[in-house]
Design an enzyme around this catalytic site. Structure first.
Site, PDB file in Angstrom:
ATOM      1  N   SER A  56      29.288 -59.264  23.562  1.00 26.91           N
ATOM      2  CA  SER A  56      27.816 -59.467  24.383  1.00 26.91           C
ATOM      3  C   SER A  56      26.675 -59.849  24.189  1.00 26.91           C
ATOM      4  O   SER A  56      26.149 -60.402  22.487  1.00 26.91           O
ATOM      5  CB  SER A  56      27.868 -58.322  24.621  1.00 26.91           C
ATOM      6  OG  SER A  56      28.985 -57.679  25.305  1.00 26.91           O
TER       7      SER A  56
HETATM    8  N1  SAH Z   1      32.429 -55.426  23.852  1.00 29.31           N
HETATM    9  C1  SAH Z   1      32.734 -56.607  23.659  1.00 29.31           C
HETATM   10  C2  SAH Z   1      32.817 -57.362  24.805  1.00 29.31           C
HETATM   11  C3  SAH Z   1      33.775 -57.935  25.316  1.00 29.31           C
HETATM   12  S1  SAH Z   1      34.063 -58.578  26.370  1.00 29.31           S
HETATM   13  C4  SAH Z   1      31.843 -57.104  22.264  1.00 29.31           C
HETATM   14  O1  SAH Z   1      31.033 -56.698  22.041  1.00 29.31           O
HETATM   15  O2  SAH Z   1      32.700 -57.959  22.189  1.00 29.31           O
HETATM   16  C5  SAH Z   1      34.533 -57.467  27.968  1.00 29.31           C
HETATM   17  C6  SAH Z   1      36.350 -57.300  26.879  1.00 29.31           C
HETATM   18  O3  SAH Z   1      36.693 -56.453  28.260  1.00 29.31           O
HETATM   19  C7  SAH Z   1      36.688 -58.505  27.055  1.00 29.31           C
HETATM   20  O4  SAH Z   1      37.367 -58.377  26.001  1.00 29.31           O
HETATM   21  C8  SAH Z   1      37.936 -57.635  28.370  1.00 29.31           C
HETATM   22  O5  SAH Z   1      39.676 -58.374  27.918  1.00 29.31           O
HETATM   23  C9  SAH Z   1      37.540 -56.741  28.597  1.00 29.31           C
HETATM   24  N2  SAH Z   1      38.359 -56.189  29.811  1.00 29.31           N
HETATM   25  C10 SAH Z   1      38.203 -56.566  31.366  1.00 29.31           C
HETATM   26  N3  SAH Z   1      38.761 -55.380  31.821  1.00 29.31           N
HETATM   27  C11 SAH Z   1      39.668 -54.787  30.903  1.00 29.31           C
HETATM   28  C12 SAH Z   1      40.731 -53.941  31.303  1.00 29.31           C
HETATM   29  N4  SAH Z   1      40.393 -53.163  33.032  1.00 29.31           N
HETATM   30  N5  SAH Z   1      40.708 -52.627  29.844  1.00 29.31           N
HETATM   31  C13 SAH Z   1      40.232 -53.207  29.387  1.00 29.31           C
HETATM   32  N6  SAH Z   1      39.791 -54.517  28.255  1.00 29.31           N
HETATM   33  C14 SAH Z   1      39.134 -55.376  29.610  1.00 29.31           C
END
Ligand code: SAH
Length: 211
Positions: A56
């Protein structure tokens, strides 16, 4: 370019909580990126990570963290470990962080990063955020870092009374709003914070496997 270039942008965007800024200053964002991306680590941009996901934007990380109003005592659930950047910042501001990720690669890489950075109050799991983590709940705070098409009731049920959840909700890649949901004795109170664009919160594990 380093923290000094990001700091004024965070302030201008409304990230004013000194503890949040301090936590962000203490976590090197480049540790969550590939070497060819180091030059962009302190720009306010979301950047690609493995599995088609993104780390993000720092301003969004700051605003979401601030919206959680952490005191240091909380048990927190994060859905979407991704690179681990948001989790690392949260870990400095709460008692214990539980973080779920549905992609095995991301889960494994982020878990190793937390060990390298000696962030010992983070527990990770390959799991589906739509299910939450009932075995560890209830949680004082829940943060979801992927956009849900509706408020996940399984998650609101895992909030303590007095608890807060911050979650982007909306259609895929459009019209998403960051919501802050309070749980009181009377029920849930939903507040719209700001418009955002996040990768979707997908149902089930990426492998389709059971866990
Ligand atoms: N907090 C992260 C943001 C990553 S983007 C950072 O700081 O880098 C969002 C993430 O949510 C992705 O890695 C994606 O695989 C995960 N995601 C999406 N749906 C999900 C679910 N149902 N359960 C767990 N993770 C999920």
């Amino acid at each position: 370019m380093g923290w000094d270039s990001l700091y004024p942008q965070l302030l201008a965007a409304g990230v004013s909580d000194a503890r949040v800024l301090e936590a962000m200053a203490s976590i090197p964002r480049e540790s969550f990126l590939a070497p060819h991306q180091y030059g962009e680590a302190y720009t306010d941009r979301a950047l690609p990570i493995a599995c088609g996901q993104t780390i993000s934007q720092p301003i969004v990380v700051g605003l979401m963290t601030q919206a959680l109003m952490l005191t240091g005592q909380e048990k927190v659930l994060e859905v979407g470990t991704g690179s681990g950047y948001q989790a690392a910042i949260l870990s400095r501001l709460c008692r214990r962080l539980y973080s779920l990720e549905r992609h095995r690669d991301l889960h494994t890489t982020a878990t190793a990063r937390f060990q390298d950075l000696r962030l010992r109050n983070i527990t990770t799991l390959l799991g589906d955020g739509w299910r939450g983590w009932p075995e560890q709940g209830p949680f004082d705070r829940i943060i979801v870092t992927a956009a849900a098409d509706e408020i996940p009731q399984t998650l609101t049920e895992q909030l303590t009374v007095g608890g807060i959840m911050v979650i982007p909700v909306g259609e895929q890649y459009q019209d998403q709003q960051m919501l802050r949901i309070y749980r009181s004795e009377q029920g849930f109170h939903v507040e719209e914070l700001f418009p955002v664009r996040f990768v979707p919160m997908v149902r089930g594990l990426a492998t389709g496997g059971r866990y």
